[in-house]
Design a protein around this motif. Structure first.
Motif, PDB file in Angstrom:
ATOM      1  N   CYS A  28       0.816  -1.221   0.000  1.00 13.83           N
ATOM      2  CA  CYS A  28       0.000   0.000   0.000  1.00 13.83           C
ATOM      3  C   CYS A  28       0.849   1.271   0.000  1.00 13.83           C
ATOM      4  CB  CYS A  28      -0.940   0.000   1.207  1.00 13.83           C
ATOM      5  SG  CYS A  28      -0.069   0.056   2.783  1.00 13.83           S
ATOM      6  N   GLY A  29       2.060   1.187   0.582  1.00 13.45           N
ATOM      7  CA  GLY A  29       2.958   2.349   0.563  1.00 13.45           C
ATOM      8  C   GLY A  29       2.680   3.377   1.646  1.00 13.45           C
ATOM      9  N   PHE A  30       1.753   3.093   2.565  1.00 16.52           N
ATOM     10  CA  PHE A  30       1.508   4.048   3.654  1.00 16.52           C
ATOM     11  C   PHE A  30       2.801   4.337   4.419  1.00 16.52           C
ATOM     12  CE2 PHE A  30      -3.259   2.782   4.316  1.00 16.52           C
ATOM     13  CZ  PHE A  30      -3.570   3.428   3.126  1.00 16.52           C
ATOM     14  N   CYS A  31       3.634   3.296   4.547  1.00 17.05           N
ATOM     15  CA  CYS A  31       4.860   3.409   5.340  1.00 17.05           C
ATOM     16  C   CYS A  31       5.846   4.427   4.768  1.00 17.05           C
ATOM     17  CB  CYS A  31       5.532   2.049   5.464  1.00 17.05           C
ATOM     18  SG  CYS A  31       5.764   1.239   3.867  1.00 17.05           S
ATOM     19  N   THR A  32       5.758   4.694   3.476  1.00 14.49           N
ATOM     20  CA  THR A  32       6.743   5.607   2.878  1.00 14.49           C
ATOM     21  C   THR A  32       6.644   7.013   3.492  1.00 14.49           C
ATOM     22  OG1 THR A  32       5.195   6.102   1.097  1.00 14.49           O
ATOM     23  CG2 THR A  32       6.825   4.399   0.647  1.00 14.49           C
ATOM     24  N   ALA A  33       5.426   7.411   3.853  1.00 13.51           N
ATOM     25  CA  ALA A  33       5.215   8.785   4.339  1.00 13.51           C
ATOM     26  C   ALA A  33       5.946   9.059   5.646  1.00 13.51           C
ATOM     27  CB  ALA A  33       3.725   9.043   4.522  1.00 13.51           C
ATOM     28  N   THR A  34       6.166   8.023   6.456  1.00 17.45           N
ATOM     29  CA  THR A  34       6.792   8.262   7.766  1.00 17.45           C
ATOM     30  C   THR A  34       8.227   7.741   7.822  1.00 17.45           C
ATOM     31  OG1 THR A  34       5.852   6.204   8.602  1.00 17.45           O
ATOM     32  CG2 THR A  34       4.600   8.224   9.034  1.00 17.45           C
ATOM     33  N   CYS A  35       8.756   7.300   6.692  1.00 21.00           N
ATOM     34  CA  CYS A  35      10.130   6.785   6.681  1.00 21.00           C
ATOM     35  C   CYS A  35      11.111   7.956   6.522  1.00 21.00           C
ATOM     36  CB  CYS A  35      10.302   5.802   5.521  1.00 21.00           C
ATOM     37  SG  CYS A  35      12.028   5.335   5.272  1.00 21.00           S
ATOM     38  N   PRO A  36      12.008   8.151   7.494  1.00 20.31           N
ATOM     39  CA  PRO A  36      12.906   9.311   7.420  1.00 20.31           C
ATOM     40  C   PRO A  36      13.775   9.339   6.163  1.00 20.31           C
ATOM     41  CG  PRO A  36      13.078   8.232   9.562  1.00 20.31           C
ATOM     42  CD  PRO A  36      12.221   7.353   8.715  1.00 20.31           C
ATOM     43  N   THR A  37      14.235   8.179   5.709  1.00 20.65           N
ATOM     44  CA  THR A  37      15.126   8.228   4.542  1.00 20.65           C
ATOM     45  C   THR A  37      14.333   8.537   3.275  1.00 20.65           C
ATOM     46  OG1 THR A  37      15.011   5.809   4.369  1.00 20.65           O
ATOM     47  CG2 THR A  37      16.927   6.737   5.483  1.00 20.65           C
ATOM     48  N   TYR A  38      13.096   8.073   3.203  1.00 19.09           N
ATOM     49  CA  TYR A  38      12.273   8.415   2.033  1.00 19.09           C
ATOM     50  C   TYR A  38      11.919   9.903   2.076  1.00 19.09           C
ATOM     51  CZ  TYR A  38       8.770   8.437  -1.583  1.00 19.09           C
ATOM     52  OH  TYR A  38       8.078   8.742  -2.733  1.00 19.09           O
ATOM     53  N   VAL A  39      11.591  10.388   3.273  1.00 18.34           N
ATOM     54  CA  VAL A  39      11.256  11.808   3.415  1.00 18.34           C
ATOM     55  C   VAL A  39      12.435  12.677   2.960  1.00 18.34           C
ATOM     56  CG1 VAL A  39      10.782  13.613   5.141  1.00 18.34           C
ATOM     57  CG2 VAL A  39       9.520  11.466   5.223  1.00 18.34           C
ATOM     58  N   LEU A  41      15.269  11.598   1.043  1.00 15.08           N
ATOM     59  CA  LEU A  41      15.905  11.291  -0.247  1.00 15.08           C
ATOM     60  C   LEU A  41      14.905  11.129  -1.394  1.00 15.08           C
ATOM     61  CD1 LEU A  41      18.460   8.662   1.129  1.00 15.08           C
ATOM     62  CD2 LEU A  41      18.865  11.081   0.736  1.00 15.08           C
ATOM     63  N   GLY A  42      13.650  10.812  -1.055  1.00 14.22           N
ATOM     64  CA  GLY A  42      12.607  10.703  -2.083  1.00 14.22           C
ATOM     65  C   GLY A  42      12.799   9.562  -3.066  1.00 14.22           C
ATOM     66  N   ASP A  43      13.595   8.580  -2.698  1.00 17.20           N
ATOM     67  CA  ASP A  43      13.843   7.443  -3.592  1.00 17.20           C
ATOM     68  C   ASP A  43      13.049   6.241  -3.056  1.00 17.20           C
ATOM     69  OD1 ASP A  43      14.847   5.205  -4.912  1.00 17.20           O
ATOM     70  OD2 ASP A  43      16.935   5.890  -4.838  1.00 17.20           O
ATOM     71  N   GLU A  44      12.220   5.635  -3.913  1.00 18.99           N
ATOM     72  CA  GLU A  44      11.412   4.487  -3.476  1.00 18.99           C
ATOM     73  C   GLU A  44      12.297   3.396  -2.857  1.00 18.99           C
ATOM     74  OE1 GLU A  44       8.139   3.805  -3.342  1.00 18.99           O
ATOM     75  OE2 GLU A  44       8.183   1.628  -3.130  1.00 18.99           O
ATOM     76  N   LEU A  45      13.517   3.243  -3.367  1.00 23.45           N
ATOM     77  CA  LEU A  45      14.390   2.190  -2.819  1.00 23.45           C
ATOM     78  C   LEU A  45      14.924   2.553  -1.431  1.00 23.45           C
ATOM     79  CD1 LEU A  45      16.328   1.010  -5.988  1.00 23.45           C
ATOM     80  CD2 LEU A  45      14.361  -0.055  -4.880  1.00 23.45           C
ATOM     81  N   ASP A  46      14.750   3.805  -1.043  1.00 22.57           N
ATOM     82  CA  ASP A  46      15.082   4.197   0.328  1.00 22.57           C
ATOM     83  C   ASP A  46      13.820   4.322   1.175  1.00 22.57           C
ATOM     84  OD1 ASP A  46      17.928   4.331   0.431  1.00 22.57           O
ATOM     85  OD2 ASP A  46      17.818   6.043  -0.929  1.00 22.57           O
ATOM     86  N   SER A  47      12.790   3.607   0.788  1.00 17.22           N
ATOM     87  CA  SER A  47      11.551   3.557   1.579  1.00 17.22           C
ATOM     88  C   SER A  47      11.382   2.126   2.100  1.00 17.22           C
ATOM     89  CB  SER A  47      10.348   3.907   0.707  1.00 17.22           C
ATOM     90  OG  SER A  47       9.971   2.786  -0.077  1.00 17.22           O
ATOM     91  N   PRO A  48      10.513   1.926   3.091  1.00 13.76           N
ATOM     92  CA  PRO A  48      10.303   0.558   3.591  1.00 13.76           C
ATOM     93  C   PRO A  48       9.818  -0.382   2.489  1.00 13.76           C
ATOM     94  CG  PRO A  48       9.213   2.190   4.986  1.00 13.76           C
ATOM     95  CD  PRO A  48       9.724   2.926   3.812  1.00 13.76           C
ATOM     96  N   ARG A  49       8.860   0.094   1.677  1.00 16.00           N
ATOM     97  CA  ARG A  49       8.327  -0.775   0.634  1.00 16.00           C
ATOM     98  C   ARG A  49       9.416  -1.151  -0.373  1.00 16.00           C
ATOM     99  NH1 ARG A  49       3.302   1.432  -2.757  1.00 16.00           N
ATOM    100  NH2 ARG A  49       4.885   2.959  -3.328  1.00 16.00           N
ATOM    101  N   ALA A  81       9.723   3.312  12.308  1.00 16.95           N
ATOM    102  CA  ALA A  81       8.541   4.165  12.102  1.00 16.95           C
ATOM    103  C   ALA A  81       7.578   3.466  11.141  1.00 16.95           C
ATOM    104  CB  ALA A  81       8.967   5.515  11.529  1.00 16.95           C
ATOM    105  N   CYS A  82       8.146   2.713  10.205  1.00 18.21           N
ATOM    106  CA  CYS A  82       7.288   2.014   9.226  1.00 18.21           C
ATOM    107  C   CYS A  82       6.388   0.986   9.911  1.00 18.21           C
ATOM    108  CB  CYS A  82       8.151   1.343   8.151  1.00 18.21           C
ATOM    109  SG  CYS A  82       9.541   0.407   8.779  1.00 18.21           S
ATOM    110  N   MET A  83       6.870   0.381  10.994  1.00 21.79           N
ATOM    111  CA  MET A  83       6.036  -0.612  11.689  1.00 21.79           C
ATOM    112  C   MET A  83       4.868   0.045  12.411  1.00 21.79           C
ATOM    113  SD  MET A  83       8.759  -3.449  13.038  1.00 21.79           S
ATOM    114  CE  MET A  83       7.543  -4.319  14.000  1.00 21.79           C
ATOM    115  N   THR A  84       5.099   1.253  12.920  1.00 22.07           N
ATOM    116  CA  THR A  84       4.000   1.972  13.570  1.00 22.07           C
ATOM    117  C   THR A  84       2.939   2.341  12.535  1.00 22.07           C
ATOM    118  OG1 THR A  84       5.482   2.851  15.263  1.00 22.07           O
ATOM    119  CG2 THR A  84       3.448   4.073  14.902  1.00 22.07           C
TER     120      THR A  84
END
Ligand code: SF4
Ligand code: SF4
Length: 438
Positions: A28-39, A41-49, A81-84
């Protein structure tokens, strides 16, 4: 998420666990919004998903991780943060732990990186060695001016930038060591309980005042405190470096030492004042689940482990002494809020004891400390620290409180506002000394 592990692969309990975790993810990608590295760097590969896909590919294909995979997994803070955020209950912690072990086993890092990681794994869990290295770092601090600053979050950090980060984190002076393992602090007045207090490794060198405050407060409230003699580093530091063998050996040693102490004098809890350690000790039951000699004992230890604020929520504290309206910005350590899901207890204790507690904006985002992360990934860590400090400044605090030494050191590196441990404030409010930085 559909997985394609073979039956032979699924016979491995770790792969079976990874399969279960991966199948829970619905992309679903909800986790990307709260992932510090995605926030940042903005790279999907630096997101939990994105990382989940990389780990799935690596485990399913059963091939050595590529440089690209290692880069993105290394950039993960394990802040959880992604688990929360995840609505499907994906246990990202156990998945990324497994990926780090695989990387450590199958990927050959450049020589300088191998040496640095080996040095961290050797020094940090050993207080005597850590103390000696901090003294050396003090001598080396003038070199900071000659070393390159961490600047680009997108660049790969060099050894020199990592050395600079280490020197910057070393304290100006070291306090005298605290009491040794084996010490027992009797309850004052009527005895109401008996606990072990984790001595920690980096914390006992950098800030023995934290456990001193815990001992003062607990004994003042009728709780006997023991520092267990054969206790070791909890294993968190090497666990996060993917050195699973070392972490499990430490877990086994601690299970043995704590259960022997429980047998000898009884223990109501094993208290932890460093939430990063607490998260790992609470996971001992999982770490040693396949170890027939230790599985039951490890589960028992995990059940006994408590953050100090979790334990104090059940203790009737003495009426607070009034210290004026001190505004405290409460920094929620990731390991406490995301790892252990303890969000209210520290703030409620501080409020009940007379402090004006302020939540920090974007409190779900990591400060960049994350164990050895601020050494290994100084560029991203510095950006997260500066963002955290700017958010803290918005609530105009007199003091900053946190429940994890790593966060305290990291945040103190970016602000002149005193950073103290929650337990120091509670000790002060109930009759102890006013906390300072040293
Ligand atoms: S929020 Fe959970 S289910 Fe959704 S992509 Fe992230 S890990 Fe998967
Ligand atoms: S643990 Fe933290 S940094 Fe790593 S993927 Fe999850 S939210 Fe992002």
């Amino acid at each position: 998420m559909k997985t394609e592990f073979s039956l032979a692969q699924l016979a491995d309990p770790d792969i079976a666990e990874a399969d279960k975790i991966l199948r829970a993810c619905v992309h679903c990608g909800f986790c990307t919004a709260t992932c510090p590295t995605y926030v940042l760097l903005g790279d999907e590969l630096d997101s939990p998903r994105g990382r989940i896909y990389l780990i799935k590919e690596m485990l399913e294909k059963d091939r050595p991780p590529t440089r690209e995979v290692v880069k993105h997994i290394d950039r993960c803070l394990s802040c959880l943060a992604c688990m929360t955020t995840c609505p499907s209950g994906v246990n990202y912690m156990h998945l990324v732990d497994q990926a780090r072990v695989r990387i450590e086993r199958d990927y050959r890092r450049p020589l300088t990186e191998r040496l640095l990681r080996a040095a961290l794994a050797l020094v940090l869990p050993r207080p005597a060695l850590f103390r000696a290295s901090m003294m050396l770092a003090r001598l080396g601090r003038p070199l900071v001016a000659l070393l390159p600053e961490a600047e680009q979050a997108t660049a790969s950090p060099t050894l020199l930038r990592r050395i600079r980060a280490m020197l910057m984190l070393s304290p100006g002076r070291l306090p005298a060591p605290g009491p040794a393992g084996g010490s027992v602090f009797p309850a004052i007045g009527e005895k109401r309980g008996r606990v072990a207090l984790l001595q920690g490794c980096a914390q006992q060198v950098l800030a023995p005042r934290i456990n001193q405050a815990a001992v003062n407060l607990l004994t003042r409230h009728g709780v006997e405190v023991v520092l267990v003699r054969d206790e070791q580093c909890c294993g968190a530091l090497t666990h996060h470096l993917g050195r699973d063998g070392d972490a499990r050996a430490r877990a086994r040693a601690n299970v043995t030492a704590w259960l022997a102490e429980a047998e000898r004098g009884g223990l109501d809890a094993i208290l932890v004042t460093t939430s990063g350690c607490g998260t790992v000790i609470k996971d001992y039951g999982f770490m040693l689940r396949e170890d027939p000699g230790f599985a039951a004992g490890a589960a028992q230890v995990s059940a006994l482990a408590k953050d100090i604020t979790e334990y104090l929520s059940g203790v009737d504290l003495q009426p607070p002494q009034h210290h004026g309206d001190i505004v405290v910005a409460y920094h929620a350590a990731c390991s406490l809020q995301h790892g252990q899901k303890i969000t209210q207890a520290p703030k409620e204790l501080l409020s009940k004891n007379g402090f004006v507690v302020k939540d920090v904006p974007e409190s779900h985002l990591c400060c960049g400390s994350a164990g050895t992360y601020n050494i290994l990934q100084p560029d991203i860590a510095n950006k997260l620290r500066d963002r955290k400090v700017a958010n803290i400044a918005m609530v105009k605090p007199d003091m900053i409180a946190a429940g994890n030494i790593g966060c305290m050191v990291q945040i103190a590196g970016g602000t002149s506002v005193p950073v103290v441990h929650t337990i120091e404030l509670l000790d002060w409010a109930t009759g102890g000394p006013r906390p300072g930085l040293n």
